[in-house]
Design a protein around this motif. Sequence first.
Motif, PDB file in Angstrom:
ATOM      1  N   ALA A  63       3.768  11.637 -10.544  1.00 33.75           N
ATOM      2  CA  ALA A  63       2.462  11.932 -11.155  1.00 33.75           C
ATOM      3  C   ALA A  63       2.017  13.357 -10.836  1.00 33.75           C
ATOM      4  O   ALA A  63       1.406  14.029 -11.672  1.00 33.75           O
ATOM      5  CB  ALA A  63       1.427  10.939 -10.661  1.00 33.75           C
ATOM      6  N   ARG A  64       2.337  13.814  -9.613  1.00 35.20           N
ATOM      7  CA  ARG A  64       1.933  15.183  -9.240  1.00 35.20           C
ATOM      8  C   ARG A  64       2.757  16.225  -9.979  1.00 35.20           C
ATOM      9  O   ARG A  64       2.227  17.213 -10.472  1.00 35.20           O
ATOM     10  CB  ARG A  64       2.056  15.348  -7.721  1.00 35.20           C
ATOM     11  N   THR A  65       4.063  15.979 -10.059  1.00 34.52           N
ATOM     12  CA  THR A  65       4.923  16.918 -10.788  1.00 34.52           C
ATOM     13  C   THR A  65       4.443  17.017 -12.239  1.00 34.52           C
ATOM     14  O   THR A  65       4.323  18.118 -12.801  1.00 34.52           O
ATOM     15  CB  THR A  65       6.393  16.435 -10.722  1.00 34.52           C
ATOM     16  N   TYR A  89      -1.040  18.644  -1.132  1.00 34.70           N
ATOM     17  CA  TYR A  89      -1.714  17.398  -1.567  1.00 34.70           C
ATOM     18  C   TYR A  89      -1.803  16.489  -0.350  1.00 34.70           C
ATOM     19  O   TYR A  89      -0.831  16.347   0.382  1.00 34.70           O
ATOM     20  CB  TYR A  89      -0.872  16.717  -2.639  1.00 34.70           C
ATOM     21  N   ASP A  90      -2.917  15.906  -0.087  1.00 33.66           N
ATOM     22  CA  ASP A  90      -3.176  14.908   0.969  1.00 33.66           C
ATOM     23  C   ASP A  90      -4.402  15.223   1.808  1.00 33.66           C
ATOM     24  O   ASP A  90      -5.023  14.323   2.347  1.00 33.66           O
ATOM     25  CB  ASP A  90      -2.004  14.698   1.962  1.00 33.66           C
ATOM     26  N   ALA A  91      -4.708  16.519   1.988  1.00 34.17           N
ATOM     27  CA  ALA A  91      -5.826  16.899   2.857  1.00 34.17           C
ATOM     28  C   ALA A  91      -5.609  16.427   4.293  1.00 34.17           C
ATOM     29  O   ALA A  91      -6.533  15.940   4.947  1.00 34.17           O
ATOM     30  CB  ALA A  91      -7.160  16.379   2.304  1.00 34.17           C
ATOM     31  N   ASN A 145       4.303  18.755  -3.768  1.00 33.11           N
ATOM     32  CA  ASN A 145       3.816  17.385  -3.999  1.00 33.11           C
ATOM     33  C   ASN A 145       3.047  16.836  -2.800  1.00 33.11           C
ATOM     34  O   ASN A 145       2.382  15.816  -2.908  1.00 33.11           O
ATOM     35  CB  ASN A 145       4.976  16.431  -4.285  1.00 33.11           C
ATOM     36  N   ASN A 146       3.187  17.474  -1.624  1.00 32.56           N
ATOM     37  CA  ASN A 146       2.321  17.050  -0.509  1.00 32.56           C
ATOM     38  C   ASN A 146       2.111  18.190   0.492  1.00 32.56           C
ATOM     39  O   ASN A 146       2.753  19.242   0.418  1.00 32.56           O
ATOM     40  CB  ASN A 146       2.797  15.750   0.151  1.00 32.56           C
ATOM     41  N   ASP A 147       1.181  17.940   1.410  1.00 29.71           N
ATOM     42  CA  ASP A 147       0.852  18.955   2.414  1.00 29.71           C
ATOM     43  C   ASP A 147       1.989  19.176   3.397  1.00 29.71           C
ATOM     44  O   ASP A 147       2.227  20.299   3.846  1.00 29.71           O
ATOM     45  CB  ASP A 147      -0.388  18.519   3.221  1.00 29.71           C
ATOM     46  N   PHE A 197       0.829  -1.212   0.000  1.00 34.86           N
ATOM     47  CA  PHE A 197       0.000   0.000   0.000  1.00 34.86           C
ATOM     48  C   PHE A 197       0.859   1.256   0.000  1.00 34.86           C
ATOM     49  O   PHE A 197       1.997   1.232   0.460  1.00 34.86           O
ATOM     50  CB  PHE A 197      -0.973   0.011   1.194  1.00 34.86           C
ATOM     51  N   ASN A 198       0.303   2.322  -0.525  1.00 38.10           N
ATOM     52  CA  ASN A 198       0.904   3.674  -0.584  1.00 38.10           C
ATOM     53  C   ASN A 198       2.181   3.787  -1.414  1.00 38.10           C
ATOM     54  O   ASN A 198       2.413   4.808  -2.045  1.00 38.10           O
ATOM     55  CB  ASN A 198       1.105   4.236   0.845  1.00 38.10           C
ATOM     56  N   ARG A 199       3.023   2.782  -1.420  1.00 37.88           N
ATOM     57  CA  ARG A 199       4.227   2.794  -2.258  1.00 37.88           C
ATOM     58  C   ARG A 199       4.110   1.576  -3.162  1.00 37.88           C
ATOM     59  O   ARG A 199       4.353   0.452  -2.735  1.00 37.88           O
ATOM     60  CB  ARG A 199       5.483   2.759  -1.399  1.00 37.88           C
ATOM     61  N   GLN A 200       3.724   1.842  -4.389  1.00 37.95           N
ATOM     62  CA  GLN A 200       3.423   0.752  -5.324  1.00 37.95           C
ATOM     63  C   GLN A 200       4.729   0.121  -5.802  1.00 37.95           C
ATOM     64  O   GLN A 200       5.629   0.839  -6.257  1.00 37.95           O
ATOM     65  CB  GLN A 200       2.654   1.338  -6.515  1.00 37.95           C
ATOM     66  N   SER A 230       8.110   9.309  10.550  1.00 33.88           N
ATOM     67  CA  SER A 230       7.920  10.764  10.559  1.00 33.88           C
ATOM     68  C   SER A 230       7.218  11.279   9.320  1.00 33.88           C
ATOM     69  O   SER A 230       7.093  12.491   9.144  1.00 33.88           O
ATOM     70  CB  SER A 230       9.268  11.470  10.656  1.00 33.88           C
ATOM     71  N   ASP A 231       6.785  10.400   8.428  1.00 37.07           N
ATOM     72  CA  ASP A 231       6.089  10.906   7.234  1.00 37.07           C
ATOM     73  C   ASP A 231       4.783  11.549   7.676  1.00 37.07           C
ATOM     74  O   ASP A 231       3.978  10.951   8.384  1.00 37.07           O
ATOM     75  CB  ASP A 231       5.795   9.758   6.259  1.00 37.07           C
ATOM     76  N   ASN A 232       4.616  12.792   7.216  1.00 41.42           N
ATOM     77  CA  ASN A 232       3.472  13.584   7.627  1.00 41.42           C
ATOM     78  C   ASN A 232       2.126  12.948   7.313  1.00 41.42           C
ATOM     79  O   ASN A 232       1.251  12.818   8.171  1.00 41.42           O
ATOM     80  CB  ASN A 232       3.622  14.895   6.860  1.00 41.42           C
TER      81      ASN A 232
HETATM   82  C1  BGC Z   1       1.589  11.111   0.099  1.00 43.51           C
HETATM   83  C2  BGC Z   1       2.782  11.764   0.689  1.00 43.51           C
HETATM   84  C3  BGC Z   1       3.579  10.741   1.440  1.00 43.51           C
HETATM   85  C4  BGC Z   1       3.889   9.573   0.564  1.00 43.51           C
HETATM   86  C5  BGC Z   1       4.568   8.488   1.340  1.00 43.51           C
HETATM   87  C6  BGC Z   1       2.029   9.982  -0.767  1.00 43.51           C
HETATM   88  O1  BGC Z   1       0.923   9.371  -1.335  1.00 43.51           O
HETATM   89  O2  BGC Z   1       0.859  12.035  -0.646  1.00 43.51           O
HETATM   90  O3  BGC Z   1       2.416  12.779   1.546  1.00 43.51           O
HETATM   91  O4  BGC Z   1       4.735  11.329   1.921  1.00 43.51           O
HETATM   92  O5  BGC Z   1       2.717   9.062   0.011  1.00 43.51           O
HETATM   93  O6  BGC Z   1       4.819   7.370   0.583  1.00 43.51           O
END
Ligand code: BGC
Length: 403
Positions: free
Chosen positions: A119-121, A219-221, A196-198, A42-45, A335-337
């Motif tokens: 993708a965001r860039t 990005y993230d809300a 790229n993120n909040d 999840f989150n990191r494909q 520590s990832d936000n």
């Molecule tokens: C989030 C980032 C986060 C990253 C971590 C992204 O999807 O938007 O805020 O740092 O995932 O892998």
Amino acid sequence: MRSNLKVIGMVLIVALVMGGLFAQGAKDEGAVANKDKPLVWFNRQPSDPVTGKIDMDSMNWNSKTYYVGFDAAGGGAVQGKLITDYLAAANPAKLDRNGDGTIGYVLCIGDVGHNDSKARTEGIRKALGTWNGSTDPGAAKVGSVVVGGKTMRVVELEGKAMTGTDGSTWNANAATEAMGGWATKFGNQIDMVVSNNDGMAMGSLQASNYPAGVPIFGYDANADAIEAIGAGRLTGTVSQNVDAQAAGTLQVLRNLLDGLTGADVYKKGITEADQWGNKITAPLDYWADVKAVMAANSGVDSTNWKQYTEGSRDAGIKQSAAPKKRVLLTIYNASDNFLSSSYVPALQYYAPLIGIDLTIVQGDGQNESSTLDKFTNLGSFDGYAINMVKTNSGPDYLDKLRY
Ligand code: BGC
């Protein structure tokens, strides 16, 4: 005589060892081997950090392997549109601070090797016409955009990957520092800040010389970002629907642990109620080619931020009577936000409802070993959820599950 005794001794030892092995085998009979247990990335494909190509070997580890995330390219486009919509309604005379007819912006990049970041860039640069075929920092060309009915030149003054002094990516402190440097270097050439993120957007706002009133997009809300939109400090962000993703990760595991197969794995509790009466409310699409369950994105700004304030948990997930299952879940960086302030709290909320007893281990965002070393005791878990430091580290985790 002596040698006879020796032979008898050896036979005895062999018999004891064999007996032990046999007993062990008998004890584990019926137990599922780690390699056959459910696994959700999840989150990191799992993907190539350079080309972004999905690592299908890791995705096809076993028939119970899936990815849960969100539509990254779609999200980049949503962020781009949020920005161009804002500009379309803006006053060019006010936005263009030095009146040179050019909109200058700076870009905080999360991780050049992460496909969400790429993708965001890409989405931002495409929307602003600065896309030059590459997501590399500095690869932008001169673009154009409509500001309050007037077509204006756009220049990416600088784009930078926000890597902390410890090597961790998506680093908010690095963004504070970079923003401070940019404000000094570019002065009133800076008309807009995009991140790229909040976490990095909020970090930029922390710079003591942040040019007051300059629009800034994240990005993230995350909760603090939503609050900052309400307070007029942050201009906009994008929700990647963390509730749908966290509940989705757990629901897919639940389905697999309940022995579901085929389409039931990504439908039960997702597009239709599961046997326990649960169903995630927000849409999650299934992308069969990459075995991925993906949440949708939505833009958040001053017009709708209230809908995204904390406490909006999904009422479609209630306490179920499902038998408890043990899952080991890794987080690449404590520590990832986004993960620490949004994803992990959502997991902790939904896991008990879905009947998952979650053990969360967290890394330092820099060394794979910081998470990998805690990916242990694997036999005592029924399933696994993995968020890795580098998107191409899939094989390192799979190696540990092999036995
Ligand atoms: C989030 C980032 C986060 C990253 C971590 C992204 O999807 O938007 O805020 O740092 O995932 O892998």
